[in-house]
Design an enzyme around this catalytic site. Sequence first.
Site, PDB file in Angstrom:
ATOM      1  N   TYR A   1      13.998 -73.521 -16.499  1.00  0.00           N
ATOM      2  CA  TYR A   1      14.655 -74.766 -16.088  1.00  0.00           C
ATOM      3  C   TYR A   1      14.668 -74.798 -14.569  1.00  0.00           C
ATOM      4  O   TYR A   1      14.756 -73.749 -13.923  1.00  0.00           O
ATOM      5  CB  TYR A   1      16.115 -74.801 -16.566  1.00  0.00           C
TER       6      TYR A   1
ATOM      7  N   LYS B   1       7.448 -79.372 -20.869  1.00  0.00           N
ATOM      8  CA  LYS B   1       7.927 -79.459 -22.255  1.00  0.00           C
ATOM      9  C   LYS B   1       9.032 -80.503 -22.383  1.00  0.00           C
ATOM     10  O   LYS B   1      10.042 -80.423 -21.669  1.00  0.00           O
ATOM     11  CB  LYS B   1       8.474 -78.103 -22.700  1.00  0.00           C
TER      12      LYS B   1
HETATM   13  C1  LIG Z   1      18.306 -73.092 -32.186  1.00  0.00           C
HETATM   14  C2  LIG Z   1      17.383 -73.738 -31.210  1.00  0.00           C
HETATM   15  C3  LIG Z   1      17.467 -73.401 -29.871  1.00  0.00           C
HETATM   16  C4  LIG Z   1      16.614 -73.993 -28.945  1.00  0.00           C
HETATM   17  N1  LIG Z   1      16.664 -73.587 -27.628  1.00  0.00           N
HETATM   18  C5  LIG Z   1      15.790 -74.106 -26.739  1.00  0.00           C
HETATM   19  C6  LIG Z   1      15.774 -73.655 -25.395  1.00  0.00           C
HETATM   20  O1  LIG Z   1      16.544 -72.770 -25.013  1.00  0.00           O
HETATM   21  N2  LIG Z   1      14.873 -74.209 -24.541  1.00  0.00           N
HETATM   22  C7  LIG Z   1      13.981 -75.185 -24.946  1.00  0.00           C
HETATM   23  O2  LIG Z   1      13.173 -75.656 -24.144  1.00  0.00           O
HETATM   24  N3  LIG Z   1      13.978 -75.619 -26.223  1.00  0.00           N
HETATM   25  C8  LIG Z   1      14.842 -75.103 -27.130  1.00  0.00           C
HETATM   26  N4  LIG Z   1      14.803 -75.539 -28.427  1.00  0.00           N
HETATM   27  C9  LIG Z   1      13.789 -76.525 -28.838  1.00  0.00           C
HETATM   28  C10 LIG Z   1      12.518 -75.811 -29.297  1.00  0.00           C
HETATM   29  O3  LIG Z   1      11.843 -75.217 -28.219  1.00  0.00           O
HETATM   30  C11 LIG Z   1      11.538 -76.782 -29.963  1.00  0.00           C
HETATM   31  O4  LIG Z   1      11.298 -77.856 -29.086  1.00  0.00           O
HETATM   32  C12 LIG Z   1      12.030 -77.328 -31.294  1.00  0.00           C
HETATM   33  O5  LIG Z   1      12.705 -76.334 -32.037  1.00  0.00           O
HETATM   34  C13 LIG Z   1      10.817 -77.818 -32.089  1.00  0.00           C
HETATM   35  O6  LIG Z   1      11.235 -78.423 -33.268  1.00  0.00           O
HETATM   36  P1  LIG Z   1      11.270 -77.674 -34.694  1.00  0.00           P
HETATM   37  O7  LIG Z   1      12.489 -76.827 -34.669  1.00  0.00           O
HETATM   38  O8  LIG Z   1      11.336 -78.797 -35.650  1.00  0.00           O
HETATM   39  O9  LIG Z   1      10.005 -76.845 -34.813  1.00  0.00           O
HETATM   40  C14 LIG Z   1      15.671 -74.967 -29.373  1.00  0.00           C
HETATM   41  C15 LIG Z   1      15.606 -75.311 -30.721  1.00  0.00           C
HETATM   42  C16 LIG Z   1      16.429 -74.711 -31.640  1.00  0.00           C
HETATM   43  C17 LIG Z   1      16.321 -75.084 -33.089  1.00  0.00           C
END
Ligand SMILES: Cc1cc2nc3c(=O)[nH]c(=O)nc-3n(C[C@H](O)[C@H](O)[C@H](O)COP(=O)(O)O)c2cc1C
Length: 404
Positions: free
Chosen positions: A131, A254
């Site tokens: 970030y 992203k």
């Molecule tokens: C529990 C959880 C924590 C996440 N933490 C982050 C994070 O710290 N940084 C980030 O860029 N995306 C985070 N994400 C988003 C994921 O990188 C990703 O974009 C998303 O899970 C994709 O969708 P899906 O779960 O349907 O595969 C998180 C998602 C979940 C489910």
Amino acid sequence: MTSKKFINVQDYRKGAKRVLPAPVFHYLEGGADDEITLRENTAAFDRYTFDPRVLVDIEKISLRKRVLGCDLAMPLILSPTGMSRLFSHERELGAARAARNAGLMYSLSTMGTTSIEDIAGATDLKMFQIYIVKDRGLTREHVARCREAGYNAICLTVDTPVAGNRERDLRTGFTMPPRFSPSTFLSFAIRPEWSLRLLTDSNFRFANIDHRVDAIGDGVTSVIEYVNGQFDRTVTWRDVEWLAAEWGGPLAIKGLVTADDAAAARDAGASAVMVSNHGGRQLDGAPAPIDCVPRIRDRVGSALEIIVDGGVRRGAHIAKALALGADACSVGRPYLWGLSVGGQAGVEHILEILRKEMETTLALLGCQDVDNLNASHICDVEGIVPTSMLGVSPAKAMSAANGL
Ligand SMILES: Cc1cc2nc3c(=O)[nH]c(=O)nc-3n(C[C@H](O)[C@H](O)[C@H](O)COP(=O)(O)O)c2cc1C
């Protein structure tokens, strides 16, 4: 982990619900507001159907793909997800080792409970999710540590200028680290295995940021207080230019969904975009990433790699994404479900399920190589993909879009 109970990715979702305390499961599962985007992310894949070819020699099928400068066993990346210690005492290491064994890239979140260096010791194929925060010293430090530890790529998350409204967490009383309280006590008590681990092996620390709490002082006393104070609403594309220069390696942006933003990412020095709405956890009403791919590919041509992230639950979803112009997909919840149920072995099984499904899909499509997937493998694409992409491989379509 190969028991009859766990045949597909959704079986692991049910398994995770059985082993995790409710506040933790709903934190994993939940989306923002009414969770419309969360549901739409997967539902959108169902609206694309295949145009298969028959009587093609499919004796040998290749899933190998080069993405972010790395040779991957298939076009799949493990998305960055924070706080894996919540789901397993194996933490991020369990997922990273499973990815390594499958020949895939693991992404470590800034909010991880394992350090940049420990992940580097566990796998060669690794990306760090960064970030740009108010404390620019932290961002600079992360870049330097990633360079030192040999990370292949960095992805900058840009869809989180403020936290999304996740109402499940408010209802369940979710906290990090988890705390027993009168309202959560029962949900922890009925998951004794998980709760016992909490008592004996807590390790709930934000391993890459907690040292900054002391470093910046400023009256900040806890990591959560520090994190909440770090969202920087002033970050713009100028900061991306700065990061691209500071890092100097493969950089993915992203969390964007429009062609304009993808073009801005290209102009700011990124080499890839992760078309993503944070798994439906940020802006409810954002479009499903899969629907955004064709117009982004049309706009940026071959200048950027496109990774689709959100809602991928089947190998066939990955094939559809590539046919529509993506280079790879990325998954979050699926591997966390595997991690919750079986640690590293659970993640390995999830990745193997997706690999097998993708191989079967390609065989039934009459396509020998993922690089040959193109818009002609999707039915009725007129109006969905630009005419420049019809019937040609993404590589040729990219050249056409670039006017090459
Ligand atoms: C529990 C959880 C924590 C996440 N933490 C982050 C994070 O710290 N940084 C980030 O860029 N995306 C985070 N994400 C988003 C994921 O990188 C990703 O974009 C998303 O899970 C994709 O969708 P899906 O779960 O349907 O595969 C998180 C998602 C979940 C489910």
